[in-house]
Design an enzyme around this catalytic site. Structure first.
Site, PDB file in Angstrom:
ATOM      1  CG  ASN A 199      -5.152   3.377   8.648  1.00 24.97           C
ATOM      2  OD1 ASN A 199      -5.240   2.381   7.936  1.00 24.97           O
ATOM      3  ND2 ASN A 199      -4.659   4.524   8.221  1.00 24.97           N
ATOM      4  CG  HIS A 237      -1.359   9.030   3.252  1.00 19.19           C
ATOM      5  ND1 HIS A 237      -1.459   7.687   3.568  1.00 19.19           N
ATOM      6  CD2 HIS A 237      -0.949   9.633   4.393  1.00 19.19           C
ATOM      7  CE1 HIS A 237      -1.116   7.497   4.829  1.00 19.19           C
ATOM      8  NE2 HIS A 237      -0.795   8.666   5.356  1.00 19.19           N
ATOM      9  NE  ARG A 290      -3.223   2.648   2.641  1.00 19.36           N
ATOM     10  CZ  ARG A 290      -3.196   3.500   3.667  1.00 19.36           C
ATOM     11  NH1 ARG A 290      -2.564   3.184   4.787  1.00 19.36           N
ATOM     12  NH2 ARG A 290      -3.809   4.662   3.592  1.00 19.36           N
ATOM     13  CD  GLU A 328      -1.660   4.119   8.069  1.00 23.56           C
ATOM     14  OE1 GLU A 328      -1.386   4.539   9.220  1.00 23.56           O
ATOM     15  OE2 GLU A 328      -1.844   4.868   7.097  1.00 23.56           O
ATOM     16  CD  GLU A 372      -4.839   7.659   9.666  1.00 24.73           C
ATOM     17  OE1 GLU A 372      -4.316   8.754   9.910  1.00 24.73           O
ATOM     18  OE2 GLU A 372      -4.417   6.599  10.133  1.00 24.73           O
ATOM     19  CE1 TYR A 383      -0.137   3.043  13.598  1.00 24.03           C
ATOM     20  CE2 TYR A 383      -2.121   4.029  12.678  1.00 24.03           C
ATOM     21  CZ  TYR A 383      -0.839   3.531  12.513  1.00 24.03           C
ATOM     22  OH  TYR A 383      -0.264   3.496  11.265  1.00 24.03           O
TER      23      TYR A 383
END
Ligand code: IFM
Length: 432
Positions: free
Chosen positions: A287, A122, A78, A346, A167, A289
């Protein structure tokens, strides 16, 4: 049991990067200026004044990076396409050198059996579009649809999995509400139109990609916990969840904005927009985290975040909670019965600058386990991309936070695989 055993056949394992974070060569190939060039060159905006001018020099070294991925054994890569390389001013005919660069990258990947998975946006918006209002303006969504069409015309014969935007919550919040990212606007709630215009741009790009097998937006999602059982904290957590998660997922899968945010968007939503945004089929990029713990606050916003105690933290200070990824995925499926297939686009962590990064191995191991459990619980997860292949330009944090499976020496630009690279390589070999 091997870390990659127990996943469905065809489960995609990949690595992830983004153009401004790795490419460098900001004045080559006819590339126009992006908002990140402007922002990073503004004194005081990034740690130590770091910029993406050189970054990992991937623009010149992409062949070496493809070989690193081939040796690692990943199924997919990606990367993101820099809009200012394709349309230096954000509009008009595509620049042949910009298209040519990504064309060569796609061919190099395919020659090594790696599926190209481009992201169209992005965060490196052409500066010329920002000068006309950026994502506050509906025009940018329309321009984005056209840009997607140019890229699809050139690469669509070889690319089957696409990501439209990365995002949008982070770009809206940090770029337009708080001003900590480019373009550095501090509009607080005045940034809300940026959400709608990015989502509209997504819908228009889906149309421009015209029936490509897998097209998705990548949303940054976080499970939200209230800091206490107090009513005020529980309400604050719901509001936070509304801004961070539901603002960007509800329109895709329910065709509407969360009720408490809809009035703030009424002025920019036009007839037909929600139908353009709503997704039937396709996929969702997630994504993840960490979870977020939220308490009530009195200020411009009715919430504030609180630390999550009792868990390890990354070099960035982010809490490590693998079970949060399982809970997030199951929660998405519960909220949206029509949730399409999901890719974790991600997941990863920054670790202090060392090659023996057992911390990262444990992090990835834990999160892959969480994905496996979510699949067992009925969520259709089709792939997992590690952030990131290489240490790179971590936005306002400059080059200090190191997320790479591969270490980058930012003086010599030498790449050195870390222990986590060898660990993933062994797991991919064992998987076969
Ligand atoms: O580096 C970023 C990436 O660009 C977007 N998602 C989060 C990563 C780590 O902060």
């Amino acid at each position: 049991m091997g870390v990659l055993s127990g996943f469905p056949d065809g489960f995609v394992v990949g690595v992830s990067t983004a153009s401004y974070q790795i490419e460098g060569a900001v004045h080559e190939g006819g590339r126009g200026a992006s908002i990140w060039d402007t922002f990073a060159h503004t004194p005081g905006k990034t740690l130590g004044g770091d910029t993406g001018d050189v970054a990992c020099d991937h623009y010149h070294r992409f062949g070496e990076d493809v070989e690193l991925m081939a040796a690692l054994g990943v199924d997919a890569y990606r990367f993101s396409i820099a809009w200012p390389r394709i349309q230096p001013d954000g509009t008009g005919a595509p620049h042949p050198d910009g298209l040519g660069f990504y064309d060569r990258l796609v061919d190099a990947l395919l020659a090594r059996g790696i599926a190209p998975t481009p992201t169209l946006f992005h965060w490196d918006l052409p500066q010329a579009l920002e000068d006309q209002g950026g994502w506050l303006s509906r025009e940018t969504a329309l321009r984005f649809g056209e840009y997607a069409g140019h890229v699809a015309d050139r690469l669509g014969d070889r690319v089957s999995r696409w990501i439209t935007l990365n995002e949008p919550i982070v770009h809206m919040a940090q770029g337009y509400a708080f001003g900590t990212h480019a373009p550095g606007r501090e509009l607080m709630l005045g940034a809300l139109p940026v959400a709608h215009h990015q989502l509209l741009g997504h819908g228009l790009a889906v149309q421009a990609l015209g029936g490509a097998p897998e097209v998705m937006i990548t949303n940054n999602c976080t499970p939200v916990q209230a800091a206490s059982d107090d009513e005020a904290d529980r309400v604050a957590a719901m509001v936070y969840d509304g801004f961070h998660n539901r603002l960007f997922n509800d329109p895709l899968f329910l065709g509407e904005y969360p009720e408490f945010l809809a009035p703030g968007l009424a002025e920019v939503v036009r007839d037909g927009d929600m139908a353009t945004i709503r997704t039937d089929g396709g996929a969702l990029g997630v994504n993840y985290y960490n979870p977020t713990r939220v308490a009530a606050a009195e200020g411009d916003l009715p919430f504030e975040t609180r630390p999550i105690e009792g868990v390890p933290t990354t070099a960035f200070g982010w809490p490590v909670v693998p079970s949060g990824l399982h809970d997030l995925l199951v929660g998405l499926k519960d909220r949206y019965p029509n949730l399409p297939s999901v890719y974790i686009t991600e997941n990863g962590c920054s670790v202090e600058d060392r090659l023996d990064d057992q911390f990262r191995i444990d992090y990835l191991d834990g999160h892959l386990g969480a994905v496996r459990r979510a699949i067992a619980d009925g969520v259709d997860v089709r792939g997992y991309f590690v952030w990131s292949l290489l240490d790179n330009f971590e936005w306002a944090e400059g080059y200090r936070q190191r997320f790479g499976l591969v270490r980058t020496d930012f003086d010599t630009l030498a790449r050195t695989p870390r222990d986590s690279y060898r660990w993933l390589q062994a797991a991919l070999r064992e998987r076969g």
